[in-house]
Design an enzyme around this catalytic site. Structure first.
Site, PDB file in Angstrom:
ATOM      1  CD  GLN A 163      36.500  27.727  30.432  1.00 55.31           C
ATOM      2  OE1 GLN A 163      36.929  28.350  29.473  1.00 55.31           O
ATOM      3  NE2 GLN A 163      37.106  26.636  30.905  1.00 55.31           N
ATOM      4  CG  ASP A 181      51.730  36.692  15.251  1.00 55.89           C
ATOM      5  OD1 ASP A 181      51.775  35.840  14.345  1.00 55.89           O
ATOM      6  OD2 ASP A 181      51.582  37.908  15.037  1.00 55.89           O
ATOM      7  CD  GLU A 211      48.964  17.691  11.269  1.00 57.66           C
ATOM      8  OE1 GLU A 211      49.356  16.563  10.933  1.00 57.66           O
ATOM      9  OE2 GLU A 211      47.763  17.999  11.390  1.00 57.66           O
ATOM     10  CB  CYS A 231      55.888   9.162  50.675  1.00 57.60           C
ATOM     11  SG  CYS A 231      55.787  10.432  49.379  1.00 57.60           S
ATOM     12  CD  GLU A 263      41.142  24.509  25.275  1.00 56.63           C
ATOM     13  OE1 GLU A 263      41.662  24.038  24.246  1.00 56.63           O
ATOM     14  OE2 GLU A 263      40.047  25.098  25.295  1.00 56.63           O
TER      15      GLU A 263
END
Length: 632
Positions: free
Chosen positions: A575, A617, A397, A59, A335
């Site tokens: 940056q 934290d 993990e 569209c 990032e």
């Protein structure tokens, strides 16, 4: 009585009709697209006179093409069709001048006119994207429009429009267009005019509404109680890693949380969606230019595989995480972590459980939709067979993998977790199998792609040549390695291999080049410039994790923050320095999560130092009405 059957969609690219303006409308029935004619994503790009109109035959592509061919101007790139409603100008292609746009809410007393843009909000029939059409004819009781990507049937002979919608005119002259879909909603219309009578006001947002606030709930003796469920595998792993039910390591901060206003949340939602689209465009741009691709420091032998992954699996990214600075100084992205992003469980589960336990009813949970959005993302990619989650033995993990496993299984998929590589073997066909002999065909990983690539870099030239030729080596005499799984052509890996590009910080200077002075981006360069040195900058490795090997310099070139790590040998980008806001001594970073490329939730990470790391934290974040903020 029989009714006429619904017309069958015309083949992708077929001419559906031509309305006022003599601009053709094409079928966007993607299911019928000819892969021989359209072999890759690049083939779907639509250009007129060298100008990018959009993707065939969506569209937005038609709306921009119609305006260019009929009026000579175009609107700016938008991530979603509904974002057109917030644009303020169009660009005249011939000379680059800008003309004003005004948006009129459905029901406005200024009626739409032929040639204006009709905008649908996201949701229902137009879920996620919204929709845009060109108004072709206006009447008191109906309106006609021309459009793409709704009904893909050829128009009846003599018809000069795509659809006709009913209209109700109220006693005060308000013009209400009825949406033909019960689950969709028309936002209004956008016109090129300087007359703002009855238009949506161009209100400047009070920048203070972007400031976060730190608050605290009464302890009431609850802080020492365990508020996570040890019988739930993801929560049990989290409890073990954190040493108890907590979001922060300092016991004095256990009852503290942050609030963000609705205006800031909406801006972050818009930024997430828009930036995802921008990162995707920058990825396409980088993959088309070998000189740019070299700056990513990826083995050239992988380039064809990465490009193939992009062409075949562009829409199969499950999730990522943007990191932002958010304050009255603006909303700036640092990032995009598209590959093996973390902190999903803290956002989507733990911060909500914290609020339930401590009785925090202020506003609502910033991550309340993340889990369901992840479920939806997995349902869209349609994995068949068993999906294996590959994780390392890092404690973080473990709960991250278990949380994603819950989302995968909620999507109706079969899932197994692989702990390390020790249980892997080979079957008689030379395919990798798990310890139960189940072939590994589809993988979601917590390992970063860069880990596998480092392994590839360490291998001999013969290994690279085998990879270039897509040749599978039978190594049944030795245990499978990570690259034997992740880089096998017959194994489908999530996140896809192409996510190496937007996750690599070499993408940031490319974004700055493609979108100069964009409000969400920071100036970023491959080499340190005078402007960056004069105003302060951050040096980052193009590949890094957990905030490692970052150096922050102020405008006097004094080092004001630094972290060490394993990425000190990587190329760097530079940056623009844009400091995190400091609240009660804490540097506060906001992270937003994407699922299938769109906003899915938010959380915060805080640290006493100016650099956020894996040890920072993650206190709870709540979304409140603007009026509840101190500056509201």
């Amino acid at each position: 009585m029989k009714t006429d059957p619904k017309p069958q969609p015309a083949k992708f690219g077929s001419l559906l009709g031509v309305g006022p303006g003599e601009v053709p409308v094409y079928s966007s029935d993607y299911a019928s697209a000819d892969k021989a004619e359209l072999p890759n994503r690049q083939a779907y790009h639509s250009y007129v006179d060298g100008l990018f109109m959009g993707y065939k035959w969506q569209c937005v592509e038609f709306a921009r093409r119609w305006l260019y061919l009929s009026k000579g101007y175009v609107f700016d790139d938008v991530p979603m069709a509904y974002d057109i409603f917030r644009l303020h100008s169009v660009r005249v292609v011939a000379d680059g001048t800008r003309l004003p746009l005004r948006s009129f809410r459905n029901g406005a007393r200024r009626w739409p006119e032929p040639g204006c843009l009709l905008i649908w909000d996201e949701g229902g029939e137009f879920d996620i994207t919204g929709h845009v059409a060109i108004v072709s004819e206006v009447f008191k009781d109906r309106i006609r429009c021309i459009e793409q990507n709704v009904e893909n049937s050829v128009w009846p002979e003599g018809q000069t429009y795509s659809r006709e919608l009913r209209v109700t005119v109220t006693q005060d002259g308000g013009y209400w267009i009825d949406c033909s879909y019960s689950d969709a909603q028309i936002l209004g219309w956008v016109m090129q005019t300087a007359d703002d009578a009855f238009a949506e006001p161009l209100v400047e947002v009070d920048p203070r509404l972007f400031n976060l606030e730190l608050r605290e709930v009464p302890d009431d003796g609850r802080a020492d109680a365990c508020w996570l469920d040890a019988s739930n595998p993801p929560e049990a792993a989290y409890l073990e890693m954190m040493g108890g039910a907590k979001l922060v390591r300092d016991d004095g901060d256990r009852t503290k949380y942050f609030v963000m206003g609705e205006t800031a949340k909406k801006e972050l939602r818009r930024a997430t969606n828009e930036l995802h689209a921008m990162f995707m465009r920058a990825t396409q741009y980088a993959l088309q230019d070998d000189d740019l691709l070299r700056k990513f420091n990826l083995p050239p032998v992988l380039w064809p595989r990465i490009r193939q992954s992009w062409e075949n699996r562009r829409n199969q990214m499950i999730t990522g995480r943007f990191d932002f600075a958010v304050s009255e100084q603006g909303v700036k992205a640092y990032e995009y972590n598209c590959d093996s992003a973390a902190c999903h469980m803290e956002c989507g589960l733990v911060q909500g459980k914290w609020a339930d336990h401590f009785g925090c009813t202020v506003g609502h949970d910033a991550g309340e939709d993340l889990f369901e959005d992840l479920v939806g993302a997995w349902q869209k990619v349609g994995v068949k067979g068993t999906l294996h989650i590959m994780r390392d033995r890092d404690p973080e993990e473990i709960y991250h993998a278990r949380y994603m496993k819950a989302a995968i299984e909620a999507a109706g998929l079969s899932c197994k977790v692989i702990r390390g590589l020790s249980g892997l073997g080979w079957d008689d066909q030379g395919c990798v199998v798990d310890e139960d002999g189940v072939r590994i065909d589809t993988v979601w990983k917590t390992w970063a792609w860069e880990t596998a690539i480092d392994q590839l870099r360490a291998e001999c030239d013969a290994e690279a040549e085998n990879l270039r030729l897509h040749k599978t080596i039978d190594r049944r005499a030795t245990a499978p390695r990570l690259i034997d799984v992740l880089l096998r052509p017959d194994v489908m890996v999530y996140e896809p291999l192409w996510t190496l590009i937007p996750s690599n910080k070499a993408i940031l200077p490319i974004l700055a080049m493609l979108y100069p002075n964009h409000p969400y981006l920071l100036d970023t360069q491959f080499a340190l410039t005078g402007d960056l040195a004069r105003n302060g900058y951050v040096a980052k490795p193009i590949v890094g994790r957990c905030g490692h090997n970052i150096c922050i310099y102020d405008h006097n070139n004094d080092l004001i923050g630094e972290t060490v790590g394993q990425f000190d040998d990587r190329d760097q980008i530079y940056q623009q320095l844009f400091r995190l806001p400091v609240i009660d001594g804490l540097h506060v970073q906001v992270s937003t999560f994407s699922a299938a490329g769109t906003y899915a939730g938010a959380g915060v990470r805080v640290d006493r130092s100016p650099i956020i790391t894996t040890l920072s934290d993650l206190p709870a974040l709540r979304i409140v009405e603007d009026k509840e903020l101190a500056g509201g």
